[in-house]
Scaffold this active site. Structure first.
Site, PDB file in Angstrom:
ATOM      1  N   SER A   9      12.049  -7.065   3.904  1.00  0.00           N
ATOM      2  CA  SER A   9      10.590  -7.268   3.550  1.00  0.00           C
ATOM      3  C   SER A   9      10.309  -6.207   2.271  1.00  0.00           C
ATOM      4  CB  SER A   9       9.807  -6.252   4.516  1.00  0.00           C
ATOM      5  OG  SER A   9       9.865  -7.136   5.774  1.00  0.00           O
ATOM      6  N   ARG A  41       6.244   1.038   1.123  1.00  0.00           N
ATOM      7  CA  ARG A  41       6.138   1.151   2.642  1.00  0.00           C
ATOM      8  C   ARG A  41       4.762   1.207   2.931  1.00  0.00           C
ATOM      9  NH1 ARG A  41      10.300   3.557   5.900  1.00  0.00           N
ATOM     10  NH2 ARG A  41       9.617   3.392   7.927  1.00  0.00           N
ATOM     11  N   HIS A  44       4.148  -2.542   2.986  1.00  0.00           N
ATOM     12  CA  HIS A  44       4.765  -3.166   4.129  1.00  0.00           C
ATOM     13  C   HIS A  44       3.999  -3.038   5.462  1.00  0.00           C
ATOM     14  CE1 HIS A  44       7.707  -2.849   7.499  1.00  0.00           C
ATOM     15  NE2 HIS A  44       8.080  -3.681   7.013  1.00  0.00           N
TER      16      HIS A  44
END
Length: 215
Positions: A9, A41, A44
């Protein structure tokens, strides 16, 4: 310590941000490695590539955050949801105590206040130098800033200020920006427990990997 799905990812996010034909193109090169990891992050966790341009880091935010977390600083959150998002990573790394400030809040909100703000006041007294996460309650952020400005509490090591919503949110983020505190901030109305949790989890991960490399 990363699952292959997470690794893939992050690779895909980096590719999307570097695509010159993409409306979400964003230059990561101007950011330090820890800052990049926080940004990635956050994206994500939210699935939102448009977050990158509205994440703000004060100059020392990641440096002092990494040092505080590696040193075992307590992590204070404004909601139980944010605490739950952080606790597993804290356990796997430095064992930082993770507390929701609601643990010290009254059962009922005080007049002209909120439970989160009331709990924040007591939590700051008990845990000076904590890393503070605010994803839902701008009133808690305002209380923190009032306490620090008045000299009634020690400044936190780091404030991750991402309250979500429309009432009092822009004002509290503006005050945080002007405070001079080490901070990671998400401008605009977006935020939430998942995002503040993602930011501190990125720092915990980086601090842990840095320690492993050093030894």
């Amino acid at each position: 310590m990363d699952h292959p799905i997470f690794t893939e990812s992050i690779r895909l996010i980096r590719t999307a941000l570097s695509d010159s034909a993409s409306s979400h193109r964003f230059a990561l090169e101007g950011f330090s490695q820890p800052e990049q990891e926080v940004l990635l992050r956050l994206i994500h966790s939210s699935g939102d590539l448009s977050l990158a341009p509205v994440v703000r880091f004060s100059p020392t935010a990641c440096v002092v955050g990494l040092e505080a977390l590696a040193g075992g600083a307590a992590i204070l959150t404004d909601t139980a949801m944010a605490a739950a998002a952080v606790a597993p990573m804290a356990r796997r790394t430095f064992g930082n105590a993770v507390h929701s400030v609601l643990n010290w809040a009254p059962a009922q909100a005080p007049a002209a206040g909120t439970r989160a703000a009331a709990g924040m006041e007591r939590a700051l007294e008990l845990h000076p130098g904590a890393v503070v996460l605010i994803g839902s309650a701008p009133t808690a952020l305002e209380l923190l800033l009032d306490q620090v400005t008045a000299g009634r509490t020690a400044p936190p090591a780091l404030v991750i200020g991402m309250p979500v919503g429309f009432v009092g949110v822009a004002e509290s983020k503006r005050r945080l920006a002007e405070s001079g505190l080490p901070q990671i901030r998400l401008d605009g109305s977006r935020g939430g427990a998942g995002l503040v949790g993602a930011a501190v989890n990125a720092l915990l991960r980086r601090a842990w990997l840095d320690q492993a490399t050093a030894t």
